[in-house]
Design an enzyme around this catalytic site. Structure first.
Site, PDB file in Angstrom:
ATOM      1  N   ALA A   1       0.840  -1.204   0.000  1.00  0.00           N
ATOM      2  CA  ALA A   1       0.000   0.000   0.000  1.00  0.00           C
ATOM      3  C   ALA A   1       0.875   1.253   0.000  1.00  0.00           C
ATOM      4  CB  ALA A   1      -0.881  -0.007   1.247  1.00  0.00           C
TER       5      ALA A   1
ATOM      6  N   GLY B   1       0.687  -5.450   0.648  1.00  0.00           N
ATOM      7  CA  GLY B   1      -0.206  -5.602  -0.505  1.00  0.00           C
ATOM      8  C   GLY B   1       0.525  -6.108  -1.750  1.00  0.00           C
TER       9      GLY B   1
ATOM     10  N   GLU C   1       0.501  -9.698  -1.343  1.00  0.00           N
ATOM     11  CA  GLU C   1      -0.897 -10.154  -1.510  1.00  0.00           C
ATOM     12  C   GLU C   1      -1.261 -10.260  -2.997  1.00  0.00           C
ATOM     13  OE1 GLU C   1      -2.596  -7.187   1.252  1.00  0.00           O
ATOM     14  OE2 GLU C   1      -3.521  -8.900   2.276  1.00  0.00           O
TER      15      GLU C   1
HETATM   16  N1  COA Z   1       4.442   3.589   0.006  1.00  0.00           N
HETATM   17  C1  COA Z   1       4.848   4.775  -0.467  1.00  0.00           C
HETATM   18  N2  COA Z   1       6.137   5.020  -0.747  1.00  0.00           N
HETATM   19  C2  COA Z   1       7.027   4.034  -0.569  1.00  0.00           C
HETATM   20  C3  COA Z   1       6.643   2.781  -0.080  1.00  0.00           C
HETATM   21  C4  COA Z   1       5.277   2.569   0.204  1.00  0.00           C
HETATM   22  N3  COA Z   1       4.824   1.389   0.627  1.00  0.00           N
HETATM   23  N4  COA Z   1       7.744   1.995   0.011  1.00  0.00           N
HETATM   24  C5  COA Z   1       8.772   2.760  -0.404  1.00  0.00           C
HETATM   25  N5  COA Z   1       8.340   3.992  -0.746  1.00  0.00           N
HETATM   26  C6  COA Z   1       9.127   5.123  -1.209  1.00  0.00           C
HETATM   27  C7  COA Z   1      10.005   5.687  -0.103  1.00  0.00           C
HETATM   28  O1  COA Z   1       9.277   6.529   0.729  1.00  0.00           O
HETATM   29  C8  COA Z   1      11.050   6.405  -0.913  1.00  0.00           C
HETATM   30  O2  COA Z   1      10.522   7.616  -1.387  1.00  0.00           O
HETATM   31  P1  COA Z   1      11.358   9.003  -1.189  1.00  0.00           P
HETATM   32  O3  COA Z   1      12.546   8.823  -2.088  1.00  0.00           O
HETATM   33  O4  COA Z   1      10.396  10.045  -1.651  1.00  0.00           O
HETATM   34  O5  COA Z   1      11.719   9.071   0.260  1.00  0.00           O
HETATM   35  C9  COA Z   1      11.222   5.488  -2.126  1.00  0.00           C
HETATM   36  O6  COA Z   1      10.053   4.698  -2.207  1.00  0.00           O
HETATM   37  C10 COA Z   1      12.421   4.574  -1.998  1.00  0.00           C
HETATM   38  O7  COA Z   1      12.271   3.864  -0.760  1.00  0.00           O
HETATM   39  P2  COA Z   1      13.464   3.745   0.313  1.00  0.00           P
HETATM   40  O8  COA Z   1      12.852   3.371   1.614  1.00  0.00           O
HETATM   41  O9  COA Z   1      14.316   4.966   0.275  1.00  0.00           O
HETATM   42  O10 COA Z   1      14.302   2.529  -0.329  1.00  0.00           O
HETATM   43  P3  COA Z   1      15.041   1.351   0.430  1.00  0.00           P
HETATM   44  O11 COA Z   1      15.695   0.553  -0.653  1.00  0.00           O
HETATM   45  O12 COA Z   1      15.875   1.863   1.537  1.00  0.00           O
HETATM   46  O13 COA Z   1      13.853   0.478   1.097  1.00  0.00           O
HETATM   47  C11 COA Z   1      11.753  -0.706   1.196  1.00  0.00           C
HETATM   48  C12 COA Z   1      12.833  -0.095   0.298  1.00  0.00           C
HETATM   49  C13 COA Z   1      10.622  -1.149   0.280  1.00  0.00           C
HETATM   50  C14 COA Z   1      12.338  -1.919   1.919  1.00  0.00           C
HETATM   51  C15 COA Z   1      11.262   0.325   2.231  1.00  0.00           C
HETATM   52  O14 COA Z   1      10.929   1.520   1.544  1.00  0.00           O
HETATM   53  C16 COA Z   1      10.041  -0.128   3.002  1.00  0.00           C
HETATM   54  O15 COA Z   1      10.168  -0.845   3.972  1.00  0.00           O
HETATM   55  N6  COA Z   1       8.843   0.351   2.565  1.00  0.00           N
HETATM   56  C17 COA Z   1       7.608   0.053   3.273  1.00  0.00           C
HETATM   57  C18 COA Z   1       7.122  -1.313   2.880  1.00  0.00           C
HETATM   58  C19 COA Z   1       5.947  -1.741   3.707  1.00  0.00           C
HETATM   59  O16 COA Z   1       5.960  -1.727   4.914  1.00  0.00           O
HETATM   60  N7  COA Z   1       4.909  -2.192   3.009  1.00  0.00           N
HETATM   61  C20 COA Z   1       3.731  -2.710   3.639  1.00  0.00           C
HETATM   62  C21 COA Z   1       2.611  -1.802   3.409  1.00  0.00           C
HETATM   63  S1  COA Z   1       1.149  -2.481   4.133  1.00  0.00           S
END
Ligand code: COA
Length: 260
Positions: A66, A111, A114
């Site tokens: 999400a 998601g 999912e």
């Molecule tokens: N929603 C919106 N934006 C997201 C996102 C999400 N689920 N996951 C990553 N992004 C964005 C980050 O905010 C970042 O944006 P920015 O450059 O404007 O700050 C960009 O994508 C890159 O992410 P970043 O966290 O810098 O990269 P990373 O390689 O260090 O980590 C992830 C990648 C996916 C591991 C980490 O972003 C993460 O844990 N995201 C959340 C995932 C999550 O919990 N999903 C479950 C949702 S129910």
């Protein structure tokens, strides 16, 4: 809006669908979800494809779940509607009348996983990370994750992932049956295309009906499941492809199935 989900027709009857939002880890914004629903609806009636591949743009993410930035601005009611929409997109994908494969090119979280669970097959690149990490955000998987994951890998393993919000790598995901195959990242596309090669020798209506029999039968008592199987079998009985299969066998040649 639809540009965030690209649908390309590739060789061997493959419809290749890409979530194209690499800068946000292909997170499921409203526009992405809309695109996924539109893509599924158009693929539903598209008889020219034998396999649908779903993947994410870039090398880092299949889909990070999400859109958490959009979510922060939402009221409870809007969040509820958004979870419904993710669930709806997953359901549309799970009910496509042809095989689907998630080509998991990077993280598949929340998601995102999912969505991959709504596909028939999952092939993961070696560096992929998978998890239903929602409990770490104060919620739970709400778009089918608790149900589809436990049916796929069993309750104990699903609880390890969901209750602990664990992220696992592709190798572990393969060990527990969450993904069908793990390949080097540069091999992912070829691995998906190999499935299309195999499907070329299978009758499309048979494949669709076999999928339906398994998916509809999994949640009912076996007698009902056997009835579902029989109803699906009966559809294949009247097809031209069934006759072609028998003719090809007698003539000792590969069948030429037409999906009729
Ligand atoms: N929603 C919106 N934006 C997201 C996102 C999400 N689920 N996951 C990553 N992004 C964005 C980050 O905010 C970042 O944006 P920015 O450059 O404007 O700050 C960009 O994508 C890159 O992410 P970043 O966290 O810098 O990269 P990373 O390689 O260090 O980590 C992830 C990648 C996916 C591991 C980490 O972003 C993460 O844990 N995201 C959340 C995932 C999550 O919990 N999903 C479950 C949702 S129910």
């Amino acid at each position: 809006m639809a540009d965030l989900v690209r649908v390309e027709r590739r060789e061997k009857g493959v419809a290749w669908v890409t979530i194209d939002r690499a800068e946000a880890m292909n997170a499921l914004s409203g526009a992405v979800l809309e695109g996924l629903c539109v893509a599924a609806q158009s693929l539903r009636t598209d008889r020219s494809s034998c396999l649908v591949v779903l993947t994410g743009a870039g090398e880092k993410a299949f889909c990070a779940g999400a859109d958490l930035k959009e979510r922060r601005e939402m009221t409870e009611e809007q969040a509820r509607a958004r979870v419904d929409l993710i669930g709806h997109a997953c359901s549309l994908w799970s009910r496509l009348p042809r095989p689907t494969v998630a080509a998991i090119n990077g993280v598949a979280l929340g998601g995102g996983l999912e969505l991959a669970l709504a596909c028939d097959f999952r092939i993961a690149a070696r560096q992929a990370q998978l998890g239903l990490t929602e409990v770490r955000l104060g919620i739970i998987p709400g778009a089918g994750g608790t149900q589809r994951l436990s049916r796929l890998v069993g309750v104990a393993r699903a609880k390890e992932l969901v209750l602990l919000g664990r992220r696992i790598d592709a190798t572990r995901a393969h060990e527990i049956g969450l993904v069908n195959e793990v390949v080097a990242p540069e091999e992912l596309e070829a691995a998906a295309m190999r499935l299309a090669d195999e499907l070329a020798g299978c009758a499309p209506i048979s494949v669709a009906k076999a999928k339906e029999a398994i998916d509809r039968g999994i949640d009912v008592i076996i007698d009902e499941g056997l009835r579902i199987e029989r109803a699906c079998y009966d559809v294949t009985l009247t097809t031209e492809d069934r006759n072609e299969g028998l003719r090809a066998f007698a003539e000792k040649r590969p069948p030429r199935f037409q999906g009729k």
